[in-house]
Structures are given as structure tokens and as C-alpha cells.
Design a protein around this motif. Structure first.
Motif, short mmCIF file in Angstrom:
data_model
loop_
_atom_site.label_atom_id
_atom_site.label_comp_id
_atom_site.label_asym_id
_atom_site.label_seq_id
_atom_site.Cartn_x
_atom_site.Cartn_y
_atom_site.Cartn_z
N ILE A 42 38.72 68.42 54.18
CA ILE A 42 37.58 67.55 54.47
C ILE A 42 36.44 68.40 55.04
O ILE A 42 36.63 69.12 56.02
CB ILE A 42 37.98 66.44 55.45
CG1 ILE A 42 39.11 65.60 54.86
CG2 ILE A 42 36.78 65.56 55.79
CD1 ILE A 42 39.69 64.58 55.82
N PRO A 63 41.48 65.39 50.42
CA PRO A 63 42.05 65.06 51.74
C PRO A 63 42.60 66.28 52.48
O PRO A 63 42.70 66.27 53.71
CB PRO A 63 43.18 64.07 51.41
CG PRO A 63 42.81 63.51 50.07
CD PRO A 63 42.12 64.62 49.35
N TYR A 123 35.21 63.53 51.68
CA TYR A 123 36.64 63.23 51.70
C TYR A 123 37.27 63.36 50.31
O TYR A 123 38.38 62.87 50.09
CB TYR A 123 36.88 61.82 52.22
CG TYR A 123 36.48 61.61 53.66
CD1 TYR A 123 37.33 61.96 54.70
CD2 TYR A 123 35.24 61.06 53.99
CE1 TYR A 123 36.96 61.77 56.02
CE2 TYR A 123 34.86 60.88 55.31
CZ TYR A 123 35.73 61.23 56.32
OH TYR A 123 35.35 61.04 57.63
#
Length: 221
Positions: free
Chosen positions: A195, A192, A189
Motif C-alpha cells: 500500500i 494489498p 490500495y
């Protein structure tokens, strides 16, 4: 600081991502599923759970079931439109979207998970320290407390979780080396907007799955 927990369940499903339609479980619990299980007992933004070893204490047995599942999801575009306009239909009619799918599950699973946590300095409070978190986790395990029901891959497969004082012996049929192929390690992660899944080559050594560190060469994106 380390913890050791024992996990049991009647059914489990740690779905292989390469199976797009029917659910097919990995042979054993994945590190990401083990982390999620521990986080259901105690999660705090100031710590990061790391799985060290997974002990497989029961024979690896599979079973087939068929169950009703919803085949569709609400489009993200519809959700965004409803948020912007303040109106819209954000629901599915399950009678119209339901279909039967087969699943290859694990049955009668039994694991011991060895893990530890690292302090996340930028998210921990000034008064936070490893001893404080260790006491909280130990107390919650002893009392059977959890923020949410721990489960084994799918929410309909609840897990029985308890502290482990002594690791039971390895089943005879799991002694030696057993190659499990590439297994999902966790999700990255860090970005963002992108991913990505991480994988590693998993193998059982006398019933023990040794989980490599995240920054090791064994973990690949």
C-alpha cells in the motif's frame, strides 16, 4: 453524479506524513480526508467517491496545543501469536505508555467540497443506478444522518456537515494563487501487499483547490 456539501469545525488536523513525532497539519483539508468525511455520511461498495474541488471559505489560521497521546502500539507479531494460540496479552497500560505531544492545528475551518461518485460495476447490484444513490445521499445530508461522526482529520475534532445550495464568496486574503506544496492525495490500495501513498502539487486559486484526476500525471506515488 455530483454533490456539494458545506463543512465547518472549530479545530482540524490533517497531519503531514513527513512529521514523525509532532502533529503538523496541512494548510487545508486533503482530498483523502474529504473523501473519508463523505464516506462517513454514505458509503456503499458499489460506488467510489471522487473529490473534484475544495473551496476554502475562511482564513487559514493555526493554533498550538499539547495533549496526552499513547506512544506505543501493540506489535503485529503479538496479535498473530494470540490468534494462533488463542491466548495472549493484547492491551496497553496507558498510564505507562502515555506522553505529551505538541500539535499544530487549524482553527475555525470552513470548506465547501464538490465531489461526485462513479459506479463500481463489479461490486454494484443489478438494481443499483446513479439516481438511486444520488437520492440517498441527498436525503441523508438533508436529515443530518451519518454512519459515523464526520470529523476533521482526528476523531476528537467533529465536523458540522450540511448541504450547500450556493458557494459563499472567497475571503479577500485568499484571492490569487497560493502554493501549498506537495499534499497527500490518497492511498493506493491496488496491491494489498504494498500500500503506497499518492501525492500531488497543491495550490489555491482564489481559495479553490482543484483536485486532479487520480490517473493524471500530476498524481505521483
Amino acid at each position: 453524479m455530483p454533490i456539494c456539501i458545506e463543512v465547518k469545525g472549530q479545530f482540524a488536523c490533517f497531519t503531514r506524513p513527513e512529521m514523525k513525532t509532532e502533529r503538523v497539519s496541512y494548510d487545508v483539508i486533503t482530498p483523502s480526508a474529504a473523501r473519508g468525511l463523505i464516506e462517513s455520511i454514505y458509503w456503499h461498495p458499489g460506488i467510489r467517491w471522487v473529490i473534484d474541488r475544495i473551496h476554502v471559505l475562511s482564513s487559514i489560521r493555526f493554533t498550538n496545543i499539547r495533549r496526552n497521546e499513547v506512544k506505543s502500539t501493540i506489535p503485529a507479531r503479538s496479535v498473530k501469536t494470540a490468534m494462533e494460540r488463542g491466548q495472549g496479552d493484547l492491551y496497553l497500560v496507558t498510564q505507562q505508555e502515555i506522553q505529551q505531544r505538541a500539535s499544530l492545528l487549524l482553527r475555525d475551518v470552513h470548506y465547501v467540497i464538490e465531489a461526485h461518485f462513479d459506479i463500481v460495476p463489479e461490486k454494484a447490484s443489478p438494481g443499483d443506478n446513479p439516481g438511486k444513490f444520488q437520492d440517498i445521499v441527498t436525503r441523508r445530508l438533508a436529515k443530518g444522518q451519518a454512519y459515523s461522526q464526520p470529523y476533521l482529520g482526528c476523531r476528537e475534532f467533529p465536523a458540522q456537515v450540511m448541504p450547500c445550495a450556493e458557494i459563499p464568496p472567497c475571503p479577500d486574503e485568499l484571492r490569487g494563487e497560493r502554493d501549498l506544496g506537495y499534499m497527500l492525495y490518497d492511498m493506493d490500495y491496488s496491491n494489498p501487499e504494498d500500500i503506497r501513498p499518492l501525492f500531488f502539487r497543491a495550490s489555491l486559486q482564489d481559495g479553490v483547490l482543484h483536485v486532479p484526476p487520480r490517473d493524471s500525471e500530476e498524481v505521483k506515488g
